[in-house]
Design an enzyme around this catalytic site. Structure first.
Site, PDB file in Angstrom:
ATOM      1  N   ASP A   8       0.788  -1.248   0.000  1.00  0.00           N
ATOM      2  CA  ASP A   8       0.000   0.000   0.000  1.00  0.00           C
ATOM      3  C   ASP A   8       0.820   1.298   0.000  1.00  0.00           C
ATOM      4  OD1 ASP A   8      -1.918  -1.973   0.244  1.00  0.00           O
ATOM      5  OD2 ASP A   8      -2.822  -1.213   2.086  1.00  0.00           O
ATOM      6  N   ASP A  46      -4.568  -0.831  -1.844  1.00  0.00           N
ATOM      7  CA  ASP A  46      -5.845  -0.677  -1.149  1.00  0.00           C
ATOM      8  C   ASP A  46      -6.810  -0.033  -2.156  1.00  0.00           C
ATOM      9  OD1 ASP A  46      -6.776  -1.209   1.555  1.00  0.00           O
ATOM     10  OD2 ASP A  46      -7.004   0.949   1.857  1.00  0.00           O
ATOM     11  N   HIS A  48     -10.814   0.733  -2.649  1.00  0.00           N
ATOM     12  CA  HIS A  48     -12.176   0.719  -2.102  1.00  0.00           C
ATOM     13  C   HIS A  48     -13.183   1.415  -3.024  1.00  0.00           C
ATOM     14  CE1 HIS A  48     -10.512  -0.607   1.681  1.00  0.00           C
ATOM     15  NE2 HIS A  48      -9.876   0.516   1.931  1.00  0.00           N
ATOM     16  N   HIS A  52     -17.546   2.768   0.835  1.00  0.00           N
ATOM     17  CA  HIS A  52     -17.116   1.497   1.448  1.00  0.00           C
ATOM     18  C   HIS A  52     -17.493   1.443   2.932  1.00  0.00           C
ATOM     19  CE1 HIS A  52     -14.189  -1.586   2.876  1.00  0.00           C
ATOM     20  NE2 HIS A  52     -14.547  -2.129   1.724  1.00  0.00           N
ATOM     21  N   HIS A  80     -10.669   6.875   1.828  1.00  0.00           N
ATOM     22  CA  HIS A  80      -9.294   6.774   1.318  1.00  0.00           C
ATOM     23  C   HIS A  80      -9.234   5.721   0.220  1.00  0.00           C
ATOM     24  CE1 HIS A  80      -9.554   3.488   4.204  1.00  0.00           C
ATOM     25  NE2 HIS A  80      -8.640   2.880   3.469  1.00  0.00           N
ATOM     26  N   LYS A 105      -7.060  -5.031  -2.987  1.00  0.00           N
ATOM     27  CA  LYS A 105      -7.823  -5.563  -1.856  1.00  0.00           C
ATOM     28  C   LYS A 105      -8.714  -4.473  -1.304  1.00  0.00           C
ATOM     29  CE  LYS A 105      -4.016  -4.422   1.207  1.00  0.00           C
ATOM     30  NZ  LYS A 105      -4.714  -3.337   1.924  1.00  0.00           N
ATOM     31  N   CYS A 150      -2.054  -2.828   7.620  1.00  0.00           N
ATOM     32  CA  CYS A 150      -1.956  -3.767   6.487  1.00  0.00           C
ATOM     33  C   CYS A 150      -0.675  -4.585   6.492  1.00  0.00           C
ATOM     34  CB  CYS A 150      -2.172  -3.019   5.184  1.00  0.00           C
ATOM     35  SG  CYS A 150      -3.887  -2.445   5.045  1.00  0.00           S
TER      36      CYS A 150
HETATM   37  C1  VGL Z   1      -4.678   0.566   5.701  1.00  0.00           C
HETATM   38  C2  VGL Z   1      -6.274   1.426   7.081  1.00  0.00           C
HETATM   39  C3  VGL Z   1      -7.221   1.295   6.098  1.00  0.00           C
HETATM   40  C4  VGL Z   1      -3.253   0.181   5.506  1.00  0.00           C
HETATM   41  C5  VGL Z   1      -5.625   0.423   4.707  1.00  0.00           C
HETATM   42  O1  VGL Z   1      -2.791   0.119   4.339  1.00  0.00           O
HETATM   43  O2  VGL Z   1      -2.564  -0.068   6.526  1.00  0.00           O
HETATM   44  N1  VGL Z   1      -5.011   1.059   6.886  1.00  0.00           N
HETATM   45  N2  VGL Z   1      -6.889   0.798   4.918  1.00  0.00           N
HETATM   46 ZN    ZN Z   2      -8.302   0.861   3.384  1.00  0.00          ZN
END
Ligand code: VGL
Ligand code: ZN
Length: 195
Positions: A8, A46, A48, A52, A80, A105, A150
């Protein structure tokens, strides 16, 4: 066979982004520098849909509060990494061309997915395990954002699946919400992840 899994490294997790992680952009150049050292390079993204279920705005709640989902407790985040937005794009300096695979994901509206292996219900697979096994990959080094979400969930799942997992803490940055970094570090050690 040893893969580098880069979690990410996206604009929304870097300074100026919607869910900015302090120093998130510091790790980009050193991550690029180690890519040639691995047999495979895998990026996660990431990803979404708008609205979401992990977004506070979908619950009329404040960001960084908790809710209960059918699969357990869930942090409610600012909007996000919405599909197709600049925030969801990789950091402009990340060497995306060097990646063998990009795995997305979090696209299921009803389930968040911190881990690169399973959604947050801990049962719906992303397919990454099969990819790694069919390529004969046994060892994983993980870097990226955020250490305590993550990266942590991905590393613990990988260790449970039997991979030899190392997290390069120097190439990760944390959100550190409500003691989450300490909990993540402890949890990764218990799972047998090398830090
Ligand atoms: C993440 C919060 C929400 C991450 C992703 O990449 O750690 N954290 N979505
Ligand atoms: Zn996320």
């Amino acid at each position: 066979m040893h893969a580098l899994i880069i979690i990410d490294v996206q604009n929304d997790f870097c300074p100026g982004g919607a869910l900015a992680v302090a120093g998130g952009d510091d790790i980009v150049a050193p991550i690029n520098a180690i890519m040639p050292d691995y047999d495979a390079v895998i990026l996660t993204q990431d990803w979404h849909p708008a609205g979401h279920s992990s977004f506070a705005s979908s619950h009329n709640a404040d960001p960084m509060t908790m809710t209960q989902m059918p699969y357990g407790p869930q942090v409610l985040w600012p909007d996000h990494c919405v599909i197709g937005t600049a925030g969801a794009s990789f950091h402009k300096d990340l060497n995306v061309d060097a990646a063998d695979l990009i795995i997305r994901k979090g696209f299921n509206p009803a389930i968040d997915s911190y881990s690169a292996f399973f959604e947050n219900d801990h049962t719906t697979p992303t397919g990454l395990e099969g990819y790694l096994r069919t390529r004969g990959i046994t060892d994983l080094t993980m870097v990226g954002l955020a250490t305590d979400f993550c990266v942590n969930y991905s590393a613990v799942d990988a260790a449970k699946l039997g991979f030899n997992v190392t997290v390069r803490m120097d190439l990760c940055r944390a959100i550190d919400f409500d003691g989450s970094l300490k909990a993540a570090t402890d949890g990764m050690k218990v799972a047998g992840v090398s830090l």
